[in-house]
Design a protein around this motif. Structure first.
Motif, PDB file in Angstrom:
ATOM      1  N   ILE A  47      19.623  44.415 -25.908  1.00  0.00           N
ATOM      2  CA  ILE A  47      19.678  45.889 -26.012  1.00  0.00           C
ATOM      3  C   ILE A  47      21.093  46.376 -25.678  1.00  0.00           C
ATOM      4  CG2 ILE A  47      18.833  48.056 -25.023  1.00  0.00           C
ATOM      5  CD1 ILE A  47      16.733  46.738 -26.779  1.00  0.00           C
ATOM      6  N   TYR A  50      23.416  45.267 -28.810  1.00  0.00           N
ATOM      7  CA  TYR A  50      23.186  45.870 -30.116  1.00  0.00           C
ATOM      8  C   TYR A  50      22.934  47.375 -30.093  1.00  0.00           C
ATOM      9  CZ  TYR A  50      23.021  41.149 -31.892  1.00  0.00           C
ATOM     10  OH  TYR A  50      23.356  39.869 -32.227  1.00  0.00           O
ATOM     11  N   TYR A  51      22.541  47.914 -28.954  1.00  0.00           N
ATOM     12  CA  TYR A  51      22.223  49.339 -28.881  1.00  0.00           C
ATOM     13  C   TYR A  51      23.061  50.077 -27.834  1.00  0.00           C
ATOM     14  CZ  TYR A  51      18.212  48.101 -31.734  1.00  0.00           C
ATOM     15  OH  TYR A  51      17.410  47.644 -32.743  1.00  0.00           O
ATOM     16  N   PHE A 105      16.379  55.833 -31.385  1.00  0.00           N
ATOM     17  CA  PHE A 105      16.892  54.639 -30.726  1.00  0.00           C
ATOM     18  C   PHE A 105      17.173  53.530 -31.735  1.00  0.00           C
ATOM     19  CE2 PHE A 105      16.117  50.476 -28.768  1.00  0.00           C
ATOM     20  CZ  PHE A 105      17.205  50.452 -27.908  1.00  0.00           C
ATOM     21  N   ILE A 106      16.229  53.262 -32.606  1.00  0.00           N
ATOM     22  CA  ILE A 106      16.391  52.202 -33.609  1.00  0.00           C
ATOM     23  C   ILE A 106      17.599  52.505 -34.494  1.00  0.00           C
ATOM     24  CG2 ILE A 106      15.307  51.025 -35.561  1.00  0.00           C
ATOM     25  CD1 ILE A 106      14.134  50.372 -32.724  1.00  0.00           C
ATOM     26  N   SER A 108      20.238  53.903 -33.646  1.00  0.00           N
ATOM     27  CA  SER A 108      21.488  53.784 -32.893  1.00  0.00           C
ATOM     28  C   SER A 108      22.022  52.361 -32.861  1.00  0.00           C
ATOM     29  CB  SER A 108      21.279  54.287 -31.455  1.00  0.00           C
ATOM     30  OG  SER A 108      20.521  53.347 -30.703  1.00  0.00           O
ATOM     31  N   ARG A 109      21.320  51.423 -33.492  1.00  0.00           N
ATOM     32  CA  ARG A 109      21.761  50.012 -33.501  1.00  0.00           C
ATOM     33  C   ARG A 109      23.126  49.897 -34.129  1.00  0.00           C
ATOM     34  NH1 ARG A 109      21.905  44.934 -35.647  1.00  0.00           N
ATOM     35  NH2 ARG A 109      20.766  43.321 -34.541  1.00  0.00           N
ATOM     36  N   ASN A 110      23.970  49.088 -33.530  1.00  0.00           N
ATOM     37  CA  ASN A 110      25.305  48.857 -34.031  1.00  0.00           C
ATOM     38  C   ASN A 110      25.195  48.029 -35.306  1.00  0.00           C
ATOM     39  OD1 ASN A 110      27.945  48.160 -34.574  1.00  0.00           O
ATOM     40  ND2 ASN A 110      28.444  47.702 -32.446  1.00  0.00           N
TER      41      ASN A 110
END
Length: 114
Positions: A47, A50-51, A105-106, A108-110
């Motif tokens: 998390i 990646y986030y 949230f999902i 916002s993943r890089n």
């Protein structure tokens, strides 16, 4: 006298079987706890990577080992305690399979990190 021996033998056998059952249940619970404890830092690192967020673990849910080796680590992102984030963790491969949660949230993943 013979009936007492039979009932005594039955009692001993049943006691042994109950003891074995509880021992097996105990060792299974200990093993599950070890899987969870090994998965929490891996999920938190995932998390974070990646986030760019901090995952706080709350509880878990196992899928039967006859299906696969996945445990769902449930928690939230620091500052968003009311929204559940779930990390699917494969405890045999020791890796995160997926993350689910609210769309914000999902999303916002890089995307540069695979």
């Amino acid at each position: 006298m013979k009936k007492k021996k039979v009932w005594g033998s039955i009692f001993i056998v049943v006691s042994i079987l109950v003891g074995i059952f509880y021992y097996m249940e105990y060792t299974e619970n200990v093993q599950k706890e070890e899987y969870v404890q090994s998965g929490i830092p891996i999920g938190q690192d995932y998390i974070r990577k990646y986030y760019n967020a901090e995952f706080i673990y709350k509880n878990n849910e196992f899928i039967g080992s006859y299906v696969n080796s996945t445990v769902y680590l449930r928690g939230y992102i620091k500052g968003h305690e009311d929204q559940v984030i779930s990390v699917a963790y494969d405890y045999k491969k020791k890796k995160v399979l997926s993350v689910s949660g609210p769309a914000w949230f999902i999303d916002s993943r890089n995307p540069k990190k695979i």
